[in-house]
Design an enzyme around this catalytic site. Structure first.
Site, mmCIF file in Angstrom:
data_model
loop_
_atom_site.group_PDB
_atom_site.id
_atom_site.type_symbol
_atom_site.label_atom_id
_atom_site.label_comp_id
_atom_site.label_asym_id
_atom_site.label_seq_id
_atom_site.Cartn_x
_atom_site.Cartn_y
_atom_site.Cartn_z
ATOM 1 N N GLY A 13 0.963 -1.382 0.033
ATOM 2 C CA GLY A 13 0.018 0.014 -0.075
ATOM 3 C C GLY A 13 0.775 1.165 0.000
ATOM 4 O O GLY A 13 0.203 2.413 0.575
ATOM 5 N N SER A 14 1.922 1.032 -0.381
ATOM 6 C CA SER A 14 2.683 2.434 -0.519
ATOM 7 C C SER A 14 2.085 3.622 -1.754
ATOM 8 O O SER A 14 2.292 4.853 -1.236
ATOM 9 C CB SER A 14 4.330 2.248 -0.816
ATOM 10 O OG SER A 14 4.333 2.006 -2.168
ATOM 11 N N ASN A 15 1.525 3.012 -2.624
ATOM 12 C CA ASN A 15 0.952 4.033 -3.566
ATOM 13 C C ASN A 15 -0.199 4.454 -3.004
ATOM 14 O O ASN A 15 -0.762 5.698 -3.031
ATOM 15 C CB ASN A 15 0.586 3.266 -4.910
ATOM 16 C CG ASN A 15 1.618 3.188 -5.748
ATOM 17 O OD1 ASN A 15 2.028 4.260 -6.370
ATOM 18 N ND2 ASN A 15 2.357 2.233 -6.107
ATOM 19 N N LEU A 92 -9.191 -8.168 -12.994
ATOM 20 C CA LEU A 92 -10.474 -8.106 -12.814
ATOM 21 C C LEU A 92 -11.108 -8.567 -14.139
ATOM 22 O O LEU A 92 -11.014 -8.633 -15.078
ATOM 23 C CB LEU A 92 -10.625 -6.562 -12.771
ATOM 24 C CG LEU A 92 -10.133 -5.886 -11.676
ATOM 25 C CD1 LEU A 92 -10.056 -4.226 -11.775
ATOM 26 C CD2 LEU A 92 -11.357 -6.015 -10.466
ATOM 27 N N ASN A 106 -5.341 2.091 -13.449
ATOM 28 C CA ASN A 106 -4.284 1.108 -12.866
ATOM 29 C C ASN A 106 -2.918 1.774 -12.960
ATOM 30 O O ASN A 106 -2.700 2.362 -13.756
ATOM 31 C CB ASN A 106 -4.444 -0.071 -13.416
ATOM 32 C CG ASN A 106 -3.499 -1.082 -12.854
ATOM 33 O OD1 ASN A 106 -3.455 -1.414 -11.664
ATOM 34 N ND2 ASN A 106 -2.743 -1.806 -13.728
ATOM 35 N N HIS A 108 0.668 0.412 -13.224
ATOM 36 C CA HIS A 108 1.504 -0.923 -13.578
ATOM 37 C C HIS A 108 3.034 -0.411 -13.679
ATOM 38 O O HIS A 108 3.480 0.472 -14.429
ATOM 39 C CB HIS A 108 1.117 -1.240 -15.144
ATOM 40 C CG HIS A 108 1.732 -2.565 -15.544
ATOM 41 N ND1 HIS A 108 1.399 -3.856 -14.817
ATOM 42 C CD2 HIS A 108 2.621 -2.733 -16.340
ATOM 43 C CE1 HIS A 108 2.085 -4.852 -15.470
ATOM 44 N NE2 HIS A 108 2.788 -3.990 -16.279
ATOM 45 N N SER A 135 3.554 3.005 -15.537
ATOM 46 C CA SER A 135 2.618 3.544 -16.320
ATOM 47 C C SER A 135 1.300 3.670 -15.453
ATOM 48 O O SER A 135 0.925 2.775 -15.049
ATOM 49 C CB SER A 135 2.267 2.764 -17.813
ATOM 50 O OG SER A 135 3.457 2.522 -18.401
ATOM 51 N N THR A 140 -9.039 -1.713 -19.355
ATOM 52 C CA THR A 140 -9.924 -2.243 -20.138
ATOM 53 C C THR A 140 -9.880 -3.626 -20.126
ATOM 54 O O THR A 140 -9.169 -4.129 -19.350
ATOM 55 C CB THR A 140 -9.650 -1.738 -21.655
ATOM 56 O OG1 THR A 140 -8.391 -1.966 -21.820
ATOM 57 C CG2 THR A 140 -9.870 -0.165 -21.649
ATOM 58 N N LEU A 143 -5.749 -7.117 -20.348
ATOM 59 C CA LEU A 143 -5.036 -7.203 -19.273
ATOM 60 C C LEU A 143 -3.833 -6.119 -19.694
ATOM 61 O O LEU A 143 -3.115 -6.282 -20.636
ATOM 62 C CB LEU A 143 -4.345 -8.101 -18.753
ATOM 63 C CG LEU A 143 -3.291 -8.317 -17.469
ATOM 64 C CD1 LEU A 143 -4.217 -7.933 -16.236
ATOM 65 C CD2 LEU A 143 -2.651 -9.474 -17.081
ATOM 66 N N ASP A 144 -3.570 -4.821 -18.821
ATOM 67 C CA ASP A 144 -2.460 -3.878 -18.932
ATOM 68 C C ASP A 144 -2.583 -3.335 -20.311
ATOM 69 O O ASP A 144 -1.601 -2.971 -20.710
ATOM 70 C CB ASP A 144 -1.280 -4.417 -18.564
ATOM 71 C CG ASP A 144 -1.442 -4.772 -17.200
ATOM 72 O OD1 ASP A 144 -1.961 -4.440 -16.254
ATOM 73 O OD2 ASP A 144 -0.487 -6.058 -16.856
HETATM 74 C C1 GAR Z 1 3.716 -1.415 -7.349
HETATM 75 O O1 GAR Z 1 4.866 -1.437 -7.743
HETATM 76 C C2 GAR Z 1 2.479 -1.358 -8.479
HETATM 77 O O2 GAR Z 1 2.893 -0.775 -9.591
HETATM 78 C C3 GAR Z 1 2.406 -2.824 -8.841
HETATM 79 O O3 GAR Z 1 2.469 -3.321 -7.544
HETATM 80 C C4 GAR Z 1 3.157 -2.412 -6.624
HETATM 81 C C5 GAR Z 1 2.406 -2.128 -5.353
HETATM 82 O O4 GAR Z 1 3.029 -1.537 -4.366
HETATM 83 N N1 GAR Z 1 1.309 -3.189 -9.432
HETATM 84 C C6 GAR Z 1 1.121 -4.065 -10.238
HETATM 85 O O5 GAR Z 1 2.283 -4.814 -10.630
HETATM 86 C C7 GAR Z 1 -0.298 -4.326 -11.054
HETATM 87 N N2 GAR Z 1 0.013 -5.288 -12.258
HETATM 88 P P1 GAR Z 1 2.279 -0.769 -3.308
HETATM 89 O O6 GAR Z 1 1.434 -1.901 -2.596
HETATM 90 O O7 GAR Z 1 3.395 -0.305 -2.102
HETATM 91 O O8 GAR Z 1 1.423 0.503 -3.779
#
Ligand code: GAR
Length: 223
Positions: A13-15, A92, A106, A108, A135, A140, A143-144
Protein backbone atom coordinates in the site's frame (compact mmCIF):
# COMPACT_ATOMS: atom_id res chain seq x y z
CA UNK A 1 -16.92 19.22 -3.25
CA UNK A 2 -13.93 16.87 -3.31
CA UNK A 3 -13.94 13.95 -5.74
CA UNK A 4 -14.45 10.56 -4.18
CA UNK A 5 -11.79 7.89 -4.67
CA UNK A 6 -12.09 4.13 -4.15
CA UNK A 7 -8.69 2.45 -3.97
CA UNK A 8 -8.05 -1.24 -4.69
CA UNK A 9 -5.01 -2.84 -3.03
CA UNK A 10 -3.51 -6.27 -2.49
CA UNK A 11 -0.28 -5.69 -0.57
CA UNK A 12 1.88 -3.12 1.11
CA UNK A 13 0.00 0.00 0.00
CA UNK A 14 2.81 2.50 -0.54
CA UNK A 15 0.93 3.95 -3.53
CA UNK A 16 -2.17 4.28 -1.38
CA UNK A 17 -0.04 6.07 1.22
CA UNK A 18 1.21 8.47 -1.44
CA UNK A 19 -2.41 9.37 -2.23
CA UNK A 20 -3.24 9.77 1.46
CA UNK A 21 -0.20 12.03 1.95
CA UNK A 22 -1.02 14.08 -1.16
CA UNK A 23 -4.55 14.65 0.12
CA UNK A 24 -3.21 15.66 3.54
CA UNK A 25 -0.75 18.04 1.85
CA UNK A 26 -3.45 19.53 -0.42
CA UNK A 27 -1.71 18.40 -3.63
CA UNK A 28 -4.63 16.09 -4.33
CA UNK A 29 -8.11 17.50 -3.89
CA UNK A 30 -9.96 14.31 -3.17
CA UNK A 31 -11.42 12.14 -0.48
CA UNK A 32 -10.73 8.42 -0.10
CA UNK A 33 -14.15 6.83 0.43
CA UNK A 34 -13.02 3.22 0.63
CA UNK A 35 -10.02 0.90 0.37
CA UNK A 36 -10.88 -2.51 -1.04
CA UNK A 37 -8.81 -5.67 -1.05
CA UNK A 38 -8.88 -9.28 -2.19
CA UNK A 39 -6.48 -10.00 0.69
CA UNK A 40 -7.91 -9.46 4.18
CA UNK A 41 -4.36 -9.48 5.58
CA UNK A 42 -3.05 -6.79 3.21
CA UNK A 43 -0.90 -4.27 5.08
CA UNK A 44 -2.38 -1.53 2.90
CA UNK A 45 -5.72 -1.79 4.72
CA UNK A 46 -4.10 -0.61 7.93
CA UNK A 47 -3.29 2.72 6.33
CA UNK A 48 -6.91 3.91 6.58
CA UNK A 49 -9.41 3.90 9.47
CA UNK A 50 -11.43 0.71 9.91
CA UNK A 51 -14.72 2.11 8.57
CA UNK A 52 -13.05 2.70 5.20
CA UNK A 53 -11.72 -0.86 4.87
CA UNK A 54 -13.37 -3.63 2.88
CA UNK A 55 -11.77 -6.99 2.24
CA UNK A 56 -12.85 -10.45 1.24
CA UNK A 57 -10.74 -13.49 0.55
CA UNK A 58 -11.20 -14.19 -3.14
CA UNK A 59 -10.47 -17.90 -2.52
CA UNK A 60 -13.72 -18.20 -0.56
CA UNK A 61 -15.79 -17.42 -3.66
CA UNK A 62 -16.86 -20.02 -6.22
CA UNK A 63 -15.48 -18.07 -9.17
CA UNK A 64 -14.05 -14.75 -10.34
CA UNK A 65 -17.46 -13.39 -11.33
CA UNK A 66 -18.94 -13.91 -7.85
CA UNK A 67 -16.00 -12.25 -6.13
CA UNK A 68 -15.96 -9.37 -8.58
CA UNK A 69 -19.69 -8.79 -8.14
CA UNK A 70 -19.32 -8.66 -4.37
CA UNK A 71 -16.37 -6.28 -4.68
CA UNK A 72 -18.18 -4.08 -7.22
CA UNK A 73 -21.28 -3.88 -5.01
CA UNK A 74 -19.17 -2.81 -2.04
CA UNK A 75 -17.42 -0.18 -4.14
CA UNK A 76 -20.73 1.14 -5.48
CA UNK A 77 -22.02 1.68 -1.94
CA UNK A 78 -19.12 4.10 -1.40
CA UNK A 79 -20.23 6.09 -4.49
CA UNK A 80 -16.77 6.84 -5.87
CA UNK A 81 -16.10 9.13 -8.80
CA UNK A 82 -12.92 7.22 -9.63
CA UNK A 83 -11.71 3.70 -8.86
CA UNK A 84 -7.93 3.34 -8.69
CA UNK A 85 -6.05 0.05 -8.67
CA UNK A 86 -2.93 0.85 -6.63
CA UNK A 87 -1.10 -2.44 -6.36
CA UNK A 88 -4.20 -4.55 -6.89
CA UNK A 89 -2.86 -7.88 -8.09
CA UNK A 90 -5.99 -9.78 -9.04
CA UNK A 91 -7.25 -9.79 -12.61
CA UNK A 92 -10.59 -8.00 -12.88
CA UNK A 93 -13.36 -9.65 -14.90
CA UNK A 94 -15.22 -8.10 -17.80
CA UNK A 95 -18.41 -7.34 -15.83
CA UNK A 96 -16.47 -5.43 -13.18
CA UNK A 97 -14.53 -3.47 -15.77
CA UNK A 98 -17.69 -2.55 -17.71
CA UNK A 99 -19.38 -1.37 -14.52
CA UNK A 100 -16.64 1.18 -13.81
CA UNK A 101 -15.45 1.81 -17.37
CA UNK A 102 -14.03 5.25 -18.01
CA UNK A 103 -13.29 5.88 -14.35
CA UNK A 104 -11.12 2.84 -13.56
CA UNK A 105 -7.36 3.46 -13.43
CA UNK A 106 -4.36 1.21 -12.77
CA UNK A 107 -0.70 1.77 -12.04
CA UNK A 108 1.59 -0.77 -13.65
CA UNK A 109 5.36 -1.03 -13.16
CA UNK A 110 6.52 -0.94 -16.77
CA UNK A 111 6.57 1.38 -19.74
CA UNK A 112 3.46 -0.05 -21.37
CA UNK A 113 2.93 -1.50 -23.92
CA UNK A 114 6.11 -3.26 -22.77
CA UNK A 115 5.77 -5.98 -20.16
CA UNK A 116 2.12 -6.45 -19.38
CA UNK A 117 1.52 -8.84 -16.48
CA UNK A 118 4.11 -9.86 -13.91
CA UNK A 119 7.90 -9.71 -13.34
CA UNK A 120 8.25 -6.44 -15.21
CA UNK A 121 11.58 -5.42 -13.64
CA UNK A 122 13.26 -8.74 -14.45
CA UNK A 123 11.92 -8.63 -17.99
CA UNK A 124 13.27 -5.11 -18.57
CA UNK A 125 16.73 -6.22 -17.40
CA UNK A 126 16.64 -9.39 -19.49
CA UNK A 127 15.72 -7.38 -22.56
CA UNK A 128 18.73 -5.10 -22.03
CA UNK A 129 16.54 -1.99 -21.70
CA UNK A 130 18.37 1.18 -20.70
CA UNK A 131 15.15 2.82 -19.52
CA UNK A 132 12.38 1.43 -17.36
CA UNK A 133 9.38 2.97 -15.70
CA UNK A 134 5.75 2.91 -14.67
CA UNK A 135 2.49 3.69 -16.43
CA UNK A 136 -0.97 4.76 -15.31
CA UNK A 137 -3.67 3.65 -17.70
CA UNK A 138 -7.41 3.21 -18.05
CA UNK A 139 -8.40 -0.36 -17.29
CA UNK A 140 -10.03 -2.15 -20.19
CA UNK A 141 -10.96 -5.75 -20.82
CA UNK A 142 -7.52 -6.81 -22.04
CA UNK A 143 -4.94 -7.02 -19.24
CA UNK A 144 -2.72 -3.90 -18.95
CA UNK A 145 -3.75 -2.86 -22.46
CA UNK A 146 -5.96 0.20 -21.84
CA UNK A 147 -5.03 3.68 -23.01
CA UNK A 148 -1.93 4.95 -21.22
CA UNK A 149 -2.34 8.33 -19.57
CA UNK A 150 1.10 9.01 -18.20
CA UNK A 151 4.48 7.45 -17.52
CA UNK A 152 7.50 8.03 -15.29
CA UNK A 153 10.93 6.70 -16.21
CA UNK A 154 14.15 5.67 -14.50
CA UNK A 155 17.48 4.63 -16.02
CA UNK A 156 18.54 0.99 -15.90
CA UNK A 157 22.13 0.91 -14.63
CA UNK A 158 24.58 -1.92 -15.38
CA UNK A 159 24.36 -4.53 -12.64
CA UNK A 160 20.83 -3.57 -11.56
CA UNK A 161 18.77 -6.38 -10.08
CA UNK A 162 14.97 -6.51 -10.31
CA UNK A 163 14.88 -5.38 -6.67
CA UNK A 164 17.10 -2.40 -7.44
CA UNK A 165 14.70 -1.32 -10.17
CA UNK A 166 11.67 -1.82 -7.96
CA UNK A 167 13.19 0.31 -5.20
CA UNK A 168 14.28 3.07 -7.58
CA UNK A 169 10.96 3.12 -9.41
CA UNK A 170 8.66 3.23 -6.40
CA UNK A 171 9.03 6.95 -5.54
CA UNK A 172 8.39 7.74 -9.19
CA UNK A 173 5.25 5.60 -9.10
CA UNK A 174 4.05 7.62 -6.14
CA UNK A 175 4.54 10.92 -7.95
CA UNK A 176 2.99 9.56 -11.11
CA UNK A 177 -0.12 8.15 -9.50
CA UNK A 178 -0.68 11.28 -7.44
CA UNK A 179 -0.32 13.54 -10.48
CA UNK A 180 -2.73 11.46 -12.60
CA UNK A 181 -5.22 11.27 -9.74
CA UNK A 182 -5.16 15.06 -9.52
CA UNK A 183 -5.90 15.34 -13.25
CA UNK A 184 -8.79 12.94 -12.75
CA UNK A 185 -10.34 14.68 -9.77
CA UNK A 186 -9.93 18.07 -11.42
CA UNK A 187 -12.20 16.83 -14.20
CA UNK A 188 -9.43 17.13 -16.81
CA UNK A 189 -9.12 13.43 -17.68
CA UNK A 190 -11.44 11.26 -19.76
CA UNK A 191 -11.41 8.20 -21.97
CA UNK A 192 -13.18 8.37 -25.32
CA UNK A 193 -13.22 5.60 -27.94
CA UNK A 194 -10.18 3.94 -26.37
CA UNK A 195 -8.15 7.16 -26.29
CA UNK A 196 -7.12 9.44 -23.44
CA UNK A 197 -8.42 12.99 -23.45
CA UNK A 198 -6.99 15.80 -21.39
CA UNK A 199 -9.08 18.97 -21.18
CA UNK A 200 -11.16 17.58 -24.06
CA UNK A 201 -8.16 17.06 -26.36
CA UNK A 202 -6.93 13.67 -27.48
CA UNK A 203 -3.56 12.68 -26.07
CA UNK A 204 -1.35 11.11 -28.75
CA UNK A 205 1.39 9.93 -26.42
CA UNK A 206 1.52 9.41 -22.68
CA UNK A 207 2.32 12.40 -20.50
CA UNK A 208 5.73 12.32 -18.82
CA UNK A 209 6.43 13.81 -15.41
CA UNK A 210 8.89 16.69 -15.31
CA UNK A 211 11.58 16.89 -12.63
CA UNK A 212 9.20 18.64 -10.25
CA UNK A 213 6.63 15.88 -10.52
CA UNK A 214 4.26 17.86 -12.75
CA UNK A 215 3.01 17.26 -16.25
CA UNK A 216 3.96 19.68 -19.00
CA UNK A 217 0.39 20.97 -19.32
CA UNK A 218 -1.22 24.35 -19.24
CA UNK A 219 -3.06 24.93 -15.97
CA UNK A 220 -6.73 24.00 -16.13
CA UNK A 221 -8.89 26.87 -17.30
CA UNK A 222 -9.93 28.93 -14.34
CA UNK A 223 -6.90 27.76 -12.30
C1 GAR B 1 3.56 -1.28 -7.35
O1 GAR B 1 4.87 -1.38 -7.81
C2 GAR B 1 2.58 -1.31 -8.49
O2 GAR B 1 3.05 -0.69 -9.64
C3 GAR B 1 2.46 -2.80 -8.72
O3 GAR B 1 2.42 -3.35 -7.43
C4 GAR B 1 3.19 -2.54 -6.56
C5 GAR B 1 2.34 -2.20 -5.36
O4 GAR B 1 3.08 -1.55 -4.39
N1 GAR B 1 1.27 -3.13 -9.46
C6 GAR B 1 1.21 -4.13 -10.33
O5 GAR B 1 2.15 -4.88 -10.55
C7 GAR B 1 -0.12 -4.28 -11.01
N2 GAR B 1 -0.01 -5.16 -12.12
P1 GAR B 1 2.34 -0.84 -3.17
O6 GAR B 1 1.38 -1.88 -2.58
O7 GAR B 1 3.43 -0.49 -2.21
O8 GAR B 1 1.61 0.35 -3.68
Amino acid sequence: MNSRLAILVSGRGSNLQALIDAIAGSQLHAEIVGVFSDKPGAAALQRVPAPLRWAADARQFPNRMEFDRCLADAISVAEPDWVICAGYMRILGVDFIRRFAGRLLNIHPSLLPKYRGLHTHARAIEAGDTEHGASVHFVTEELDAGAVIAQATIPVIAGDTPDDLAVRLLPQEHRLLTAVAQLAVAGRLAERDGNVEIDGHRLFQPLRLDCEGNFPLRPASGA
